[in-house]
Enzyme design. Structure first.
Site, mmCIF file in Angstrom:
data_model
loop_
_atom_site.group_PDB
_atom_site.id
_atom_site.type_symbol
_atom_site.label_atom_id
_atom_site.label_comp_id
_atom_site.label_asym_id
_atom_site.label_seq_id
_atom_site.Cartn_x
_atom_site.Cartn_y
_atom_site.Cartn_z
ATOM 1 N N HIS A 1 0.834 -1.229 0.000
ATOM 2 C CA HIS A 1 0.000 0.000 0.000
ATOM 3 C C HIS A 1 0.859 1.265 0.000
ATOM 4 C CE1 HIS A 1 -3.247 -2.761 1.381
ATOM 5 N NE2 HIS A 1 -2.266 -3.264 2.119
ATOM 6 N N SER B 1 15.621 22.078 -15.142
ATOM 7 C CA SER B 1 14.458 22.907 -15.414
ATOM 8 C C SER B 1 14.943 24.270 -15.883
ATOM 9 C CB SER B 1 13.632 23.052 -14.133
ATOM 10 O OG SER B 1 12.884 24.249 -14.172
ATOM 11 N N LYS C 1 16.587 21.826 -9.955
ATOM 12 C CA LYS C 1 15.876 20.607 -10.349
ATOM 13 C C LYS C 1 16.726 19.603 -11.117
ATOM 14 C CE LYS C 1 11.566 20.458 -10.880
ATOM 15 N NZ LYS C 1 10.476 19.698 -10.293
ATOM 16 N N GLU D 1 10.151 8.946 -16.451
ATOM 17 C CA GLU D 1 8.749 9.339 -16.679
ATOM 18 C C GLU D 1 8.253 8.906 -18.060
ATOM 19 O OE1 GLU D 1 7.947 13.506 -14.763
ATOM 20 O OE2 GLU D 1 10.031 13.401 -15.361
#
Ligand code: ARG
Length: 482
Positions: free
Chosen positions: A157, A278, A284, A291
């Protein structure tokens, strides 16, 4: 002007829109190698069976090899008016060798030709994908061996459950990928029958030898029903189904990489090679490759869905609908190949932050189950009661604001008199994972054994398990954080 390959009964050529919707050369040109190999096998068989003269065969084979060379060196001009790869190749052959080219299409049709070409292409692609899957598995096994004793939280979970070893977690993906390779190879087995010689749909009156062409093209045997042969696309559907499951596995792994590499988790650092910055936030490091791998399942499963819908309800035998099989399939198989390559790169380059993982593994009373197991084993308390007692121990630690290892023996005794100081040795995460030596369990010794088993299976050379206690460096990426 009507089409020169089939325009005999047509007074005019097609409307521009007809040509646009009908042509497949824009995407099926990548079948040129398979198309030419199929034609060479066909011409050779036609000569062997006396349907074609040896002179014509020699001219055809030599001409086809020249066409192949032209396509490979980029000097070939593809024509949309010639619709597809089959007619582009044949038309160029005619320009080169004249009338003999017109005899190549004896005893075949584009329907068996395209099924043959596409099967050969899918078969080659399966072989490449299986090698890529194996390469990723080996990269994972290497990392698993190096991280056999690295302790991280195991989740259910996405809540801390029990400590596990990072090596064990990585080997979970090796198992999934093995099933993926098995599914691809299974599809390959059923795929490997030759449609060539089924002709348009009914077979042919010429005395052809389909076993011969099947053998020349590496098929196990010819297909046994001509109607089925020209209208079957199961081979690509099965391959896309296997590809979708594999892409789903990669998507799960990619998601874990995204989570693990976040500042909040900090379990791994992905290398500069597989992250991006970024344009507005200088701090970043975005896990873009992970992704994108996470997302690729969308188009891969999309291709499977798209083609199943195309095939649904199609009457036998060939219908032009089936030309819609290729674009989506090519895209899906390319996407899977790219995802596997990106994953392999990320696995090889990531750096594990062992301290961070260990600290996180001991949070959330993760060794509570070990206390319950100790009560069962040492005090002969039934598991259900032990579970209850442990719950009270966890509540006590929570109330005191400490971890389980922060409780004194007096604390334990306030819950149950029978508990003695031996309990302390089961409270560490190291003890917890080391104890899980059941077959398939997370213990470092098991991980090393499984890693050796996989290395032996994947390389074909026997490997002994590495000895425990020999931690290797956690990665060879840039900027390690160990
Ligand atoms: N380009 C076609 C395809 O990809 C080849 C087969 C054409 N057959 C036909 N009867 N028009 O399906």
């Amino acid at each position: 002007m009507s089409n020169k390959m089939w325009g005999g009964r047509f007074a005019t050529g097609p409307d521009a829109i007809m040509e646009e919707i009908n042509a497949s050369i824009g995407f099926d040109q990548r079948l040129f190698r398979q198309d030419i190999a199929g034609s060479i096998a066909h011409a050779t068989m036609l000569a062997d069976t006396g349907i074609l003269t040896h002179e014509d065969r020699d001219a055809i084979v030599a001409g086809l090899n020249e066409v192949l060379a032209e396509i490979e060196d980029g000097s070939f001009t593809f024509s949309r008016a010639l619709e597809d790869i089959h007619m582009n190749v044949e038309s160029r052959l005619r320009e080169k060798i004249g009338d003999a080219a017109g005899r190549l299409h004896t005893a075949r049709s584009r329907n068996d030709q395209v099924a043959t070409d596409f099967k050969l292409y899918v078969r080659d692609t399966i072989d490449t994908l299986v090698i890529q899957v194996t390469t990723l598995q080996l990269a994972l096994v290497e990392r698993a061996e190096a991280e056999a004793e690295t302790i991280m939280p195991g989740f259910t979970h996405l809540q801390s459950a029990q400590p596990v070893t990072f090596g064990h977690h990585l080997l979970a993906y090796v198992e999934m990928l093995a099933r993926d390779a098995g599914r691809l190879l299974d599809a390959r087995k059923r795929l490997n029958e030759s449609p060539l010689g089924s002709a348009a749909l009914a077979g042919t009156p010429y005395p052809i030898n389909r076993t011969m062409t099947a053998e020349k093209l590496g098929f196990d045997r010819p297909t046994a029903n001509s109607l089925d042969a020209v209208s079957d696309r199961d081979f690509i559907l099965e391959t896309l189904a296997a590809a979708s499951i594999c892409a789903m596995h990669l998507s799960r792994f990619a998601e874990e990489m995204v989570i693990w590499s976040s500042a909040q988790f900090g379990f791994v650092r992905l290398s500069d090679k597989f992250t991006t910055g970024s344009s507005i936030m200088p701090q970043k490091r975005n896990p873009d490759a992970a992704e994108l791998v996470r997302a690729k399942i969308g188009r891969i499963l999309g291709a499977l869905t798209s083609l199943l819908v195309v095939m649904k309800g199609l009457p036998l035998a060939y219908s032009k609908d089936m030309q819609e099989d290729k674009e989506v399939a090519f895209d899906a198989l390319d996407s899977l190949s790219l995802s596997l390559a990106a994953m392999t790169g990320m696995v090889g380059d990531m750096t594990a932050n062992r301290e961070r993982m260990r600290a996180s593994a001991s949070a959330g009373f993760s060794t509570a189950t070990d206390i319950a197991d100790w009560l069962v084993r040492e005090l002969n308390i039934p598991f259900r009661d032990a579970h209850h007692i442990t719950g009270q121990i966890v509540a006590l630690a929570e109330g005191k604001g400490c971890g389980l290892e922060g409780l004194t023996i007096e604390d334990f005794k306030t819950i149950d008199e029978r508990i003695d100081s031996r309990i302390h040795k089961v409270l560490t995460v190291e003890a917890s994972v080391a104890a899980r030596q059941s077959y398939g369990g997370t213990a470092p010794a098991n991980v090393l054994m499984q890693a050796a088993r996989w290395k032996t299976l994947l390389t074909g050379q026997s490997h002994e398990p590495k000895p425990l206690g020999k931690k290797k460096h956690g990665g060879h990426g840039d900027g390690g954080v160990e």
